[in-house]
Design a protein around this motif. Structure first.
Motif, PDB file in Angstrom:
ATOM      1  N   THR A  27       0.826  -1.207   0.000  1.00 52.46           N
ATOM      2  CA  THR A  27       0.000   0.000   0.000  1.00 52.46           C
ATOM      3  C   THR A  27       0.860   1.257   0.000  1.00 52.46           C
ATOM      4  O   THR A  27       0.629   2.192  -0.777  1.00 52.46           O
ATOM      5  CB  THR A  27      -0.935   0.000   1.225  1.00 52.46           C
ATOM      6  OG1 THR A  27      -1.757  -1.167   1.203  1.00 52.46           O
ATOM      7  CG2 THR A  27      -1.835   1.235   1.209  1.00 52.46           C
ATOM      8  N   ILE A  28       1.885   1.293   0.867  1.00 47.73           N
ATOM      9  CA  ILE A  28       2.761   2.458   0.931  1.00 47.73           C
ATOM     10  C   ILE A  28       3.548   2.624  -0.368  1.00 47.73           C
ATOM     11  O   ILE A  28       3.703   3.736  -0.891  1.00 47.73           O
ATOM     12  CB  ILE A  28       3.731   2.342   2.126  1.00 47.73           C
ATOM     13  CG1 ILE A  28       2.974   2.406   3.446  1.00 47.73           C
ATOM     14  CG2 ILE A  28       4.774   3.442   2.081  1.00 47.73           C
ATOM     15  CD1 ILE A  28       2.329   3.743   3.712  1.00 47.73           C
ATOM     16  N   VAL A  29       4.055   1.514  -0.905  1.00 44.04           N
ATOM     17  CA  VAL A  29       4.776   1.582  -2.185  1.00 44.04           C
ATOM     18  C   VAL A  29       3.865   2.155  -3.269  1.00 44.04           C
ATOM     19  O   VAL A  29       4.283   3.009  -4.072  1.00 44.04           O
ATOM     20  CB  VAL A  29       5.292   0.184  -2.591  1.00 44.04           C
ATOM     21  CG1 VAL A  29       5.763   0.183  -4.043  1.00 44.04           C
ATOM     22  CG2 VAL A  29       6.437  -0.249  -1.684  1.00 44.04           C
ATOM     23  N   THR A  30       2.610   1.702  -3.299  1.00 44.53           N
ATOM     24  CA  THR A  30       1.649   2.190  -4.296  1.00 44.53           C
ATOM     25  C   THR A  30       1.389   3.683  -4.119  1.00 44.53           C
ATOM     26  O   THR A  30       1.364   4.443  -5.097  1.00 44.53           O
ATOM     27  CB  THR A  30       0.329   1.414  -4.186  1.00 44.53           C
ATOM     28  OG1 THR A  30       0.583   0.018  -4.336  1.00 44.53           O
ATOM     29  CG2 THR A  30      -0.653   1.865  -5.254  1.00 44.53           C
ATOM     30  N   LEU A  31       1.206   4.122  -2.875  1.00 47.71           N
ATOM     31  CA  LEU A  31       0.941   5.541  -2.616  1.00 47.71           C
ATOM     32  C   LEU A  31       2.123   6.404  -3.046  1.00 47.71           C
ATOM     33  O   LEU A  31       1.947   7.454  -3.681  1.00 47.71           O
ATOM     34  CB  LEU A  31       0.662   5.752  -1.127  1.00 47.71           C
ATOM     35  CG  LEU A  31      -0.686   5.237  -0.596  1.00 47.71           C
ATOM     36  CD1 LEU A  31      -0.748   5.361   0.930  1.00 47.71           C
ATOM     37  CD2 LEU A  31      -1.838   6.010  -1.230  1.00 47.71           C
ATOM     38  N   VAL A  32       3.336   5.975  -2.708  1.00 49.72           N
ATOM     39  CA  VAL A  32       4.525   6.751  -3.065  1.00 49.72           C
ATOM     40  C   VAL A  32       4.706   6.790  -4.585  1.00 49.72           C
ATOM     41  O   VAL A  32       5.041   7.836  -5.160  1.00 49.72           O
ATOM     42  CB  VAL A  32       5.777   6.162  -2.378  1.00 49.72           C
ATOM     43  CG1 VAL A  32       7.054   6.805  -2.921  1.00 49.72           C
ATOM     44  CG2 VAL A  32       5.703   6.355  -0.868  1.00 49.72           C
ATOM     45  N   MET A 168      -5.364   1.499   4.547  1.00 55.34           N
ATOM     46  CA  MET A 168      -4.549   1.646   5.751  1.00 55.34           C
ATOM     47  C   MET A 168      -5.382   1.464   7.016  1.00 55.34           C
ATOM     48  O   MET A 168      -4.916   0.902   8.019  1.00 55.34           O
ATOM     49  CB  MET A 168      -3.870   3.016   5.752  1.00 55.34           C
ATOM     50  CG  MET A 168      -2.855   3.219   4.641  1.00 55.34           C
ATOM     51  SD  MET A 168      -1.325   2.279   4.867  1.00 55.34           S
ATOM     52  CE  MET A 168      -0.475   3.322   6.041  1.00 55.34           C
ATOM     53  N   LEU A 169      -6.607   1.925   7.016  1.00 52.16           N
ATOM     54  CA  LEU A 169      -7.483   1.758   8.186  1.00 52.16           C
ATOM     55  C   LEU A 169      -7.820   0.282   8.406  1.00 52.16           C
ATOM     56  O   LEU A 169      -7.847  -0.186   9.557  1.00 52.16           O
ATOM     57  CB  LEU A 169      -8.767   2.575   7.991  1.00 52.16           C
ATOM     58  CG  LEU A 169      -8.610   4.102   8.035  1.00 52.16           C
ATOM     59  CD1 LEU A 169      -9.924   4.784   7.686  1.00 52.16           C
ATOM     60  CD2 LEU A 169      -8.136   4.539   9.418  1.00 52.16           C
ATOM     61  N   TRP A 170      -8.064  -0.450   7.330  1.00 47.42           N
ATOM     62  CA  TRP A 170      -8.309  -1.892   7.459  1.00 47.42           C
ATOM     63  C   TRP A 170      -7.073  -2.610   7.995  1.00 47.42           C
ATOM     64  O   TRP A 170      -7.172  -3.517   8.822  1.00 47.42           O
ATOM     65  CB  TRP A 170      -8.706  -2.476   6.101  1.00 47.42           C
ATOM     66  CG  TRP A 170     -10.151  -2.270   5.756  1.00 47.42           C
ATOM     67  CD1 TRP A 170     -10.668  -1.332   4.922  1.00 47.42           C
ATOM     68  CD2 TRP A 170     -11.262  -3.016   6.264  1.00 47.42           C
ATOM     69  NE1 TRP A 170     -12.044  -1.427   4.867  1.00 47.42           N
ATOM     70  CE2 TRP A 170     -12.437  -2.472   5.675  1.00 47.42           C
ATOM     71  CE3 TRP A 170     -11.394  -4.098   7.136  1.00 47.42           C
ATOM     72  CZ2 TRP A 170     -13.709  -2.957   5.940  1.00 47.42           C
ATOM     73  CZ3 TRP A 170     -12.671  -4.584   7.399  1.00 47.42           C
ATOM     74  CH2 TRP A 170     -13.796  -4.026   6.816  1.00 47.42           C
ATOM     75  N   ILE A 171      -5.919  -2.201   7.529  1.00 48.82           N
ATOM     76  CA  ILE A 171      -4.676  -2.819   8.000  1.00 48.82           C
ATOM     77  C   ILE A 171      -4.460  -2.516   9.478  1.00 48.82           C
ATOM     78  O   ILE A 171      -4.005  -3.380  10.244  1.00 48.82           O
ATOM     79  CB  ILE A 171      -3.484  -2.327   7.153  1.00 48.82           C
ATOM     80  CG1 ILE A 171      -3.646  -2.774   5.687  1.00 48.82           C
ATOM     81  CG2 ILE A 171      -2.162  -2.872   7.702  1.00 48.82           C
ATOM     82  CD1 ILE A 171      -2.714  -2.072   4.723  1.00 48.82           C
ATOM     83  N   LEU A 172      -4.797  -1.296   9.907  1.00 45.99           N
ATOM     84  CA  LEU A 172      -4.695  -0.940  11.325  1.00 45.99           C
ATOM     85  C   LEU A 172      -5.572  -1.857  12.176  1.00 45.99           C
ATOM     86  O   LEU A 172      -5.172  -2.274  13.270  1.00 45.99           O
ATOM     87  CB  LEU A 172      -5.099   0.523  11.524  1.00 45.99           C
ATOM     88  CG  LEU A 172      -5.066   1.051  12.965  1.00 45.99           C
ATOM     89  CD1 LEU A 172      -3.666   0.938  13.548  1.00 45.99           C
ATOM     90  CD2 LEU A 172      -5.566   2.493  13.015  1.00 45.99           C
TER      91      LEU A 172
END
Length: 429
Positions: A27-32, A168-172
């Motif tokens: 997810t972070i890689v995709t956002l960046v 990200m909320l689901w992952i949290l």
């Protein structure tokens, strides 16, 4: 099993946590990547993860001296949940100016997670006992591969369907569930409080000396004690012949551990079998499928495999070496795919048997630090392997790299054959 309920809690909690790890990385890689359009910037995410894990591997022995294993894994999971919550806030409305802060948080998350694997692998034999240890390790390895595959496959779908911040909320929420399960873990039966409490009581009962000289002496003791603590795991490996033998195999494997990373596999697909990028997905999926199949095979064949661990490791490494060489020189895509799937079970046999013998051979009180040292070497070797194999690919071509990988696996097979008696004596003692 000694404490089957606690093992199930550990297994389930760590499976969910690893699933969250794989989802959030993608997810972070995709956002960046969406923000920058740069593969280079995106590659900083896994680099930050490796840096955090390496740092933790070097410093975690200092923490292990002060806390029980169950308290340590609970603290680790709690900090991960808190840090990830902060990362969720950072990524809400994320722009290019917040990327450095996100990288720092990824590094901190990986630092807290770096202690989890050695602690988890130290708790498994205490919860299961020797009779079911290989089966438990096989189960852990199977679910590790499953959540990696689901995370990398499902993460892209999740982000595309609901958006990066919602993902990200689901992952949290997954981190929260993992924390709840981890908090329920009990200390293994028969474990006493750590040496830190004994040292503290001894210090409190000692007579009070001159303030200035006492401060200097305490500082010297603290520095010596910290260094002794950091090197304890390394010393344990060096002093035990079986642990040295396993580490030697790990070093040989680690030198070519990056051969299956996406960049090199993609070059193989385009240069060797001359197919489109979709075949990279097929081979990658086949690799995971084979690893899962291997884990299931371990669970069902534990009685046979644990009787002759040296032969099991030699079989796994030898077949991997031969198949890799066939994989290197084939130009038929379907043969490459079949070989990729077939390698998985033998790789799992080698890796899980090595881990099981390591857990059994190492003294229980030194196991967490020894595993931490072994993890540090693995992370370091992987980073070096990425650089080395990428350079060799540019210099000599992908065929040379996979040939080297096959030969190194055969070298591990030879080491296991030579040391098979030693491996068996420690595994059944």
């Amino acid at each position: 099993m000694r404490q089957p309920k606690d093992f199930r809690l550990l297994w389930t909690g760590q499976t969910i946590s690893n699933f969250a790890d794989s989802l959030y990385t993608l997810t972070i890689v995709t956002l960046v990547y969406k923000l920058t359009g740069s593969a280079l910037f995106s590659s900083f995410i896994p680099l930050a993860r490796v840096a955090g894990q390496l740092s933790c591997g070097l410093l975690s022995p200092l923490i292990m001296d002060k806390m029980k294993l169950t308290s340590l894994i609970k603290l680790s999971q709690g900090l991960q949940a808190i840090l990830f919550g902060i990362l969720v806030l950072i990524t809400n409305g994320m722009d290019t100016s917040t990327i450095p802060l996100a990288l720092v948080m990824v590094g901190l998350l990986s630092f807290t997670d770096g202690v989890t694997t050695p602690v988890r692998n130290s708790l498994i034999p205490q919860y299961t006992g020797k009779d079911t240890l290989l089966k438990a390790n096989g189960l852990m390895a199977t679910t590790d591969q499953m959540v990696l595959m689901l995370g990398w496959a499902g993460g892209g779908i999740l982000v595309s369907r609901i958006g990066g911040h919602a993902a990200m909320l689901w992952i949290l929420a997954l981190y929260g569930i993992s924390l709840v399960l981890t908090v329920l873990l009990r200390e293994p039966h028969g474990q006493e409080a750590g040496h830190a409490e004994e040292k503290q009581e001894a210090t409190q009962s000692a007579p009070i000396k001159e303030k200035s000289s006492n401060a200097v002496e305490n500082r010297r003791k603290a520095e010596a004690g910290a260094w002794d603590s950091i090197k304890e795991g390394w010393v344990a490996i060096w002093e035990h012949s079986t642990l040295r033998l396993i580490l030697t195999m790990k070093i040989v494997e680690g030198a070519v551990s990056a051969s299956w990373i996406g960049a090199l596999l993609l070059i193989y697909v385009t240069d060797q079998i001359q197919q489109g990028e979709e075949w990279y997905g097929f081979l990658n999926g086949g690799y995971f499928a084979g690893a899962i199949l291997g884990g299931l095979m371990l669970v069902t064949l534990t009685k046979r495999l644990k009787r002759y661990p040296g032969r099991s490791i030699a079989l796994g490494a030898g077949v991997m070496g031969v198949m890799t060489l066939f994989f290197t020189y084939t130009t038929v895509p379907w043969i490459a795919l079949v070989l990729t799937i077939a390698m998985g079970p033998f790789q799992q046999v080698r890796e899980v048997t090595q881990r099981t013998v390591f857990q059994q051979a190492c003294p229980e009180d030194k196991l967490p630090k020894a595993l931490s040292a072994e993890n540090t070497i693995s992370y370091s070797l992987f980073g070096l392997s990425v650089v080395l194999l990428s350079w060799l690919t540019d210099r000599y071509g992908i065929t040379f790299v996979y040939t080297m990988t096959g030969v190194f696996n055969l070298a591990v097979c030879l080491i296991a054959v030579i040391g098979r008696r030693k491996l068996r004596s420690d595994a059944i003692s």
